[in-house]
Design an enzyme around this catalytic site. Structure first.
Site, PDB file in Angstrom:
ATOM      1  N   LYS A  26       0.853  -1.353   0.022  1.00 33.08           N
ATOM      2  CA  LYS A  26      -0.001  -0.030   0.148  1.00 33.08           C
ATOM      3  C   LYS A  26       0.853   1.184  -0.096  1.00 33.08           C
ATOM      4  O   LYS A  26       1.951   1.358   0.554  1.00 33.08           O
ATOM      5  CB  LYS A  26      -0.989  -0.101   1.328  1.00 33.08           C
ATOM      6  CG  LYS A  26      -1.958  -1.114   1.297  1.00 33.08           C
ATOM      7  CD  LYS A  26      -2.663  -0.987   2.762  1.00 33.08           C
ATOM      8  CE  LYS A  26      -3.658  -2.058   2.938  1.00 33.08           C
ATOM      9  NZ  LYS A  26      -5.001  -1.780   1.796  1.00 33.08           N
ATOM     10  N   ARG A  58     -10.358 -11.536   1.865  1.00 34.58           N
ATOM     11  CA  ARG A  58     -11.448 -12.651   1.147  1.00 34.58           C
ATOM     12  C   ARG A  58     -10.930 -14.052   1.266  1.00 34.58           C
ATOM     13  O   ARG A  58     -11.602 -14.843   1.111  1.00 34.58           O
ATOM     14  CB  ARG A  58     -11.798 -12.244  -0.343  1.00 34.58           C
ATOM     15  CG  ARG A  58     -10.774 -12.400  -1.383  1.00 34.58           C
ATOM     16  CD  ARG A  58     -10.910 -11.395  -2.243  1.00 34.58           C
ATOM     17  NE  ARG A  58     -10.946  -9.819  -2.126  1.00 34.58           N
ATOM     18  CZ  ARG A  58     -11.229  -8.982  -3.099  1.00 34.58           C
ATOM     19  NH1 ARG A  58     -11.654  -9.489  -4.553  1.00 34.58           N
ATOM     20  NH2 ARG A  58     -11.249  -7.781  -2.903  1.00 34.58           N
TER      21      ARG A  58
END
Length: 463
Positions: free
Chosen positions: A134, A208
């Site tokens: 990130k 996920r």
């Protein structure tokens, strides 16, 4: 807001974190407001803890403290990679080993094959993004990437304290998405717990992956859950769609979706439904036969993430997936800046409406005593309940549930078989509707409610 998260110094040597909600301030109250408040503040506290404190190992300790009266099963160790391969793949890059925490709670008045609810929360204690790292600005608040698990824990604690008429299973997959020589790589392929080949589309889409293995595990065993709800700080796409203050949810059951939407308005706890748009599934299928974790569309990211998770849920099982921020960017009345238990109150009310609560039991017992003309027992029961500090809101919930199910399916069939009782029950429903019109702050007592239903007449408060 009266809530404030603080860091305290003790003995001028070591910093201790003031976990406000773990203090039992509301010990003698058994009503939804105080119970929700404890759950909300507990979730806020956990989210606000810095990642160097709330690492996967410390998170395990905190969860054991919160549910100290219940058995806590920790899935970890040598066989973890075989048992939960996707969770292991995400967490293997960290100095702290990944794990799955499981807690079960049974309501003693509910049969083990009835009202089974499983709550799952994403527990990424810090998310660097992995090799798809990130930007620095996007990493600042990533201690909150376990926000889904904090909300799941706060909700579970509230349901247990409220003695909701469910059998509850709480599953918290925990890992840190770090960077090391062990990090997963983009386009790696790993077989999930249910043997689905999963291709890593982006290492920053790790949430996920841990949810996929957990969803598979949640459906194993002799008894299928009646409802699975998962909470996750999953996608930026959901925030782009609805902003930071409105959680997105997806569900394969429209009746449950409607209840959630209606209750979100009632509880002033907003949520909004997005579609499980089936045509977008094609973006998840890689040419090599694997299921790509992010898909190839570049748009509709919240939908494709939900569709990815749907691949791990049996179509026959009711499922709700929440994609939320779990963080207030600024302070406003009732919502302090920092960690937030978004959707907790809405889901708490929805579960109790679907499966019932202690309020249901009280109202149903009152009703049974009325229609069987057991006046003395009724007054004794009313006095007994009044002494237990059960609030009028709890009874309102129970009465609303009774009125909602006009078939009165929860009341003994022996009562329904008597035609005279049927007319009595309709009178109870009529006066029950009247009671619900009275503001909660009027503070009717249990005895007053009983007398209204028993006597079939209005008292001064209702004129």
């Amino acid at each position: 807001s009266f809530y404030k998260f603080t860091v305290l110094k003790k003995n001028n040597v070591k910093k201790y974190l003031n976990i406000l909600s773990l203090k039992n301030k509301y010990k003698n109250l058994v009503d939804p407001c105080s119970i929700e408040l404890k759950g909300i503040n507990l979730a806020r506290d956990l989210i606000n803890l810095p990642a160097n404190y709330l690492n996967p190992d410390q998170y395990e300790i905190e969860i054991k403290k919160i549910f100290k009266s219940l058995k806590c099963v920790i899935h970890k160790g040598r066989n973890f990679d075989k048992e939960f391969p996707l969770i292991s793949m995400v967490g293997r890059s960290s100095e702290f080993n990944p794990k799955l925490i499981e807690i079960n709670w049974k309501n003693k008045n509910v049969k083990k094959d009835k009202n089974n609810v499983t709550i799952i929360g994403k527990g990424i204690t810090f998310d660097s993004g992995g090799l798809d790292i990130k930007p620095s600005g996007a990493m600042l608040n990533m201690k909150k990437d376990m926000g889904g698990s904090a909300i799941a824990i706060g909700l579970a604690k509230s349901l247990i304290d409220y003695n909701s008429k469910i059998n509850l299973r709480l599953l918290i997959p925990i890992a840190e998405n770090s960077i090391s020589q062990k990090s997963m790589r983009p386009m790696d392929i790993k077989f999930s717990r249910n043997k689905t080949p999963v291709e890593i589309g982006n290492t920053d889409a790790e949430g996920r992956l841990i949810l996929a293995d957990t969803l598979s595990y949640a459906q194993e065993g002799k008894i299928n859950p009646d409802l699975i709800i998962d909470f996750a700080t999953l996608t930026g796409a959901a925030r782009v769609a609805l902003g930071t203050e409105v959680p997105v949810f997806f569900s394969n059951n429209e009746n449950i979706s409607k209840k959630l939407l209606d209750n979100s308005i009632t509880m002033v706890d907003p949520v909004w439904q997005l579609p499980l748009f089936t045509p977008y599934k094609r973006f998840l299928h890689s040419e090599n036969g694997a299921l790509n974790s992010t898909g190839f569309s570049g748009t509709g990211g919240a939908i494709t993430a939900a569709l990815f998770l749907e691949q791990f849920v049996d179509k026959k099982i009711n499922w709700v997936h929440f994609d939320l921020m779990a963080w207030n960017l600024t302070s406003r009345p009732g919502f302090p800046k920092g960690g937030e238990a978004m959707s907790l109150r809405t889901v708490f009310k929805t579960i109790n409406e679907m499966f019932g609560s202690v309020g249901d039991e009280i109202i149903i017992k009152i009703t049974k005593l009325i229609v069987t003309d057991k006046g003395n027992e009724l007054i004794n029961f009313s006095n007994e309940i009044t002494k237990k500090n059960i609030s009028i809101e709890t009874l309102y919930d129970g009465l609303a549930s009774l009125l909602h199910h006009l078939s009165l399916a929860k009341i003994d069939q022996s009562i329904l078989e008597n035609s005279n009782y049927k007319s009595d029950l309709m009178e109870i429903l009529n006066y029950g509707s009247l009671i619900l019109k009275v503001p909660v702050n009027s503070f009717l007592t249990v005895k007053e409610i009983s007398c209204i239903l028993l006597n079939g007449r209005k008292i001064n408060r209702f004129r």
